[in-house]
Design an enzyme around this catalytic site. Structure first.
Site, PDB file in Angstrom:
ATOM      1  N   TYR A   1       0.843  -1.222   0.146  1.00  0.00           N
ATOM      2  CA  TYR A   1      -0.039  -0.038   0.179  1.00  0.00           C
ATOM      3  C   TYR A   1       0.980   1.074  -0.032  1.00  0.00           C
ATOM      4  O   TYR A   1       1.474   1.748   0.898  1.00  0.00           O
ATOM      5  CB  TYR A   1      -0.875  -0.081   1.175  1.00  0.00           C
ATOM      6  CG  TYR A   1      -1.819  -1.315   1.339  1.00  0.00           C
ATOM      7  CD1 TYR A   1      -2.147  -1.990   0.281  1.00  0.00           C
ATOM      8  CD2 TYR A   1      -2.360  -1.556   2.661  1.00  0.00           C
ATOM      9  CE1 TYR A   1      -3.150  -3.002   0.315  1.00  0.00           C
ATOM     10  CE2 TYR A   1      -3.453  -2.381   2.527  1.00  0.00           C
ATOM     11  CZ  TYR A   1      -3.572  -3.441   1.581  1.00  0.00           C
ATOM     12  OH  TYR A   1      -4.450  -4.408   1.630  1.00  0.00           O
TER      13      TYR A   1
ATOM     14  N   ARG B   1     -16.421  -2.768  -2.111  1.00  0.00           N
ATOM     15  CA  ARG B   1     -15.555  -1.797  -2.451  1.00  0.00           C
ATOM     16  C   ARG B   1     -16.209  -0.352  -2.549  1.00  0.00           C
ATOM     17  O   ARG B   1     -16.089   0.328  -3.525  1.00  0.00           O
ATOM     18  CB  ARG B   1     -14.845  -2.059  -4.006  1.00  0.00           C
ATOM     19  CG  ARG B   1     -14.033  -3.053  -3.695  1.00  0.00           C
ATOM     20  CD  ARG B   1     -13.122  -3.564  -5.006  1.00  0.00           C
ATOM     21  NE  ARG B   1     -12.620  -4.692  -5.045  1.00  0.00           N
ATOM     22  CZ  ARG B   1     -11.256  -4.992  -4.300  1.00  0.00           C
ATOM     23  NH1 ARG B   1     -10.762  -3.762  -3.797  1.00  0.00           N
ATOM     24  NH2 ARG B   1     -10.758  -6.149  -4.531  1.00  0.00           N
ATOM     25  N   GLY B   2     -17.163  -0.295  -1.637  1.00  0.00           N
ATOM     26  CA  GLY B   2     -18.052   1.281  -1.736  1.00  0.00           C
ATOM     27  C   GLY B   2     -19.471   0.985  -2.204  1.00  0.00           C
ATOM     28  O   GLY B   2     -20.375   1.818  -2.138  1.00  0.00           O
ATOM     29  N   PHE B   3     -19.587  -0.050  -3.292  1.00  0.00           N
ATOM     30  CA  PHE B   3     -20.910  -0.157  -3.906  1.00  0.00           C
ATOM     31  C   PHE B   3     -22.027  -0.336  -2.863  1.00  0.00           C
ATOM     32  O   PHE B   3     -22.965   0.202  -3.385  1.00  0.00           O
ATOM     33  CB  PHE B   3     -20.801  -1.193  -4.947  1.00  0.00           C
ATOM     34  CG  PHE B   3     -22.158  -1.554  -5.620  1.00  0.00           C
ATOM     35  CD1 PHE B   3     -22.265  -0.546  -6.887  1.00  0.00           C
ATOM     36  CD2 PHE B   3     -22.935  -2.253  -5.342  1.00  0.00           C
ATOM     37  CE1 PHE B   3     -23.285  -0.574  -7.801  1.00  0.00           C
ATOM     38  CE2 PHE B   3     -24.233  -2.511  -6.208  1.00  0.00           C
ATOM     39  CZ  PHE B   3     -24.369  -1.637  -7.397  1.00  0.00           C
TER      40      PHE B   3
END
Length: 343
Positions: A61, A211-213
């Protein structure tokens, strides 16, 4: 701030963590430009004070910048309050992903992570992706040495197949397997979850909000910056998101009845999958963190869980969760130890 976050045991070796963790990736990488270091340290401290003590990062990351961020955040007595997980084995060279499980590389990565995190020992050390060129037994052998030397406490795997998990666990107990699990990603339920439970391995669900959806629905694509990894994922492409929005709408209807947000309902579904499951939703905003913590108080009846079931079927979601971007458990088989010889 009093902690109301329950604790769960991961695996059979003694690791105990908050039932919900904090995925730190988006603070530094992949979901747009890096966020303010000062703001992210404040968020991490707020999470810990709120009872979210299981922090998840990786050397990829940034690369490295997220570990440096956590190293700064955990100074001054904060380290003793958390369970710290990081990963090795995935790196990008000239934009191309490369996976490595070579023993010398494993050791070098661990040493690097210890320095960046500014800690003496890593609580949970995952192989981020499985190197299909090297027997899993070889990689696990080096991880076992790191445990014996006191550099790491517990060993984890991420995106490993059921057979890979079994082979790894035969070398040294695996404490946790990290996998993508949410209302719109269910492929791990056939073999991997049962294998973990058979062996007494804890389950860490990443991307529990799709993933935020599952928090924002199809409009989330409007917020993606040009650096956002999700722009390239199949499920967010125009030809698929039009179909996938119907699932979001149906889940939203149940959330409205429950008087919770869609994100809270999606997280609550993960939390209801068993006492051996910990979710690690990521966020960069305190408001979202509070909302995620609120999901721990959302109780689902067996009837409500049954009502959610058809929305999460394979037919309800179009597009592969990754596409060709990186390896997953589906292609994580390694050579047998007997057939392999080091170069």
């Amino acid at each position: 701030m009093a902690s109301a976050v329950k604790r769960v045991k991961l695996g059979s070796q003694g690791l105990e963590v908050s039932a919900q963790g904090l995925g730190c990736m988006g603070m530094s990488a992949f979901y747009g430009p890096p966020k303010s270091e000062e703001d992210m340290i404040q968020l991490i401290h707020y999470a810990i004070d709120s009872g979210i003590t299981f922090l998840d990062t990786s050397d990829v990351y940034g690369p490295h910048t997220n570990e440096y961020l956590l190293g700064k955040a955990l100074r001054g007595g904060w380290r003793e309050k958390v369970e710290l997980a990081t990963k090795f084995g995935l790196k990008f060279t000239d934009g191309k992903g490369e996976i490595c499980g070579d023993p010398a590389y494993v050791r070098a990565c661990c040493e690097g992570s210890l320095k960046r995190l500014n800690v003496d020992c890593i609580d949970l050390y995952y192989q981020h992706r499985v190197d299909t060129r090297i027997p899993i037994e070889v990689t696990m052998g080096e991880l076992k040495k790191l445990v014996e030397e006191g550099q790491i406490k517990y060993i984890g795997l991420s995106e490993a197949s059921a057979s890979t998990i079994k082979r790894a666990h035969a070398v040294h107990p695996v404490t946790a397997v990290q996998l993508e699990w949410s209302l719109w990603t269910r492929d791990v339920e056939d073999e991997i979850i049962p294998t973990c439970r058979e062996l007494g391995i804890g389950i860490v669900a990443y991307s529990p909000l799709g993933r935020g959806f599952l928090s924002s629905g199809p409009k989330i694509v409007e917020s993606f910056s040009k650096e956002d990894l999700r722009r390239n994922l199949s499920r967010f492409q125009p030809e698929n998101i039009e179909h996938n929005k119907h699932m979001f709408e149906r889940v939203s209807e149940i959330a409205a009845r429950k008087r919770c947000t869609t994100a809270q309902l999606a997280l609550a579904w993960v939390h209801h999958q068993g006492a051996d499951v910990c979710s690690i939703p990521g966020t960069t905003k305190i408001d979202n963190l509070n909302q995620n913590i609120g999901a721990l108080s959302v109780k689902l009846t067996p009837e409500e869980i049954a009502e959610l079931e058809p929305f999460a079927s394979a037919d309800s979601v179009k597009g592969h969760r990754y596409g060709g971007l990186t390896s997953t458990w589906e292609n994580s088989e390694t050579p047998s130890l007997s057939s392999w010889s080091p170069e």
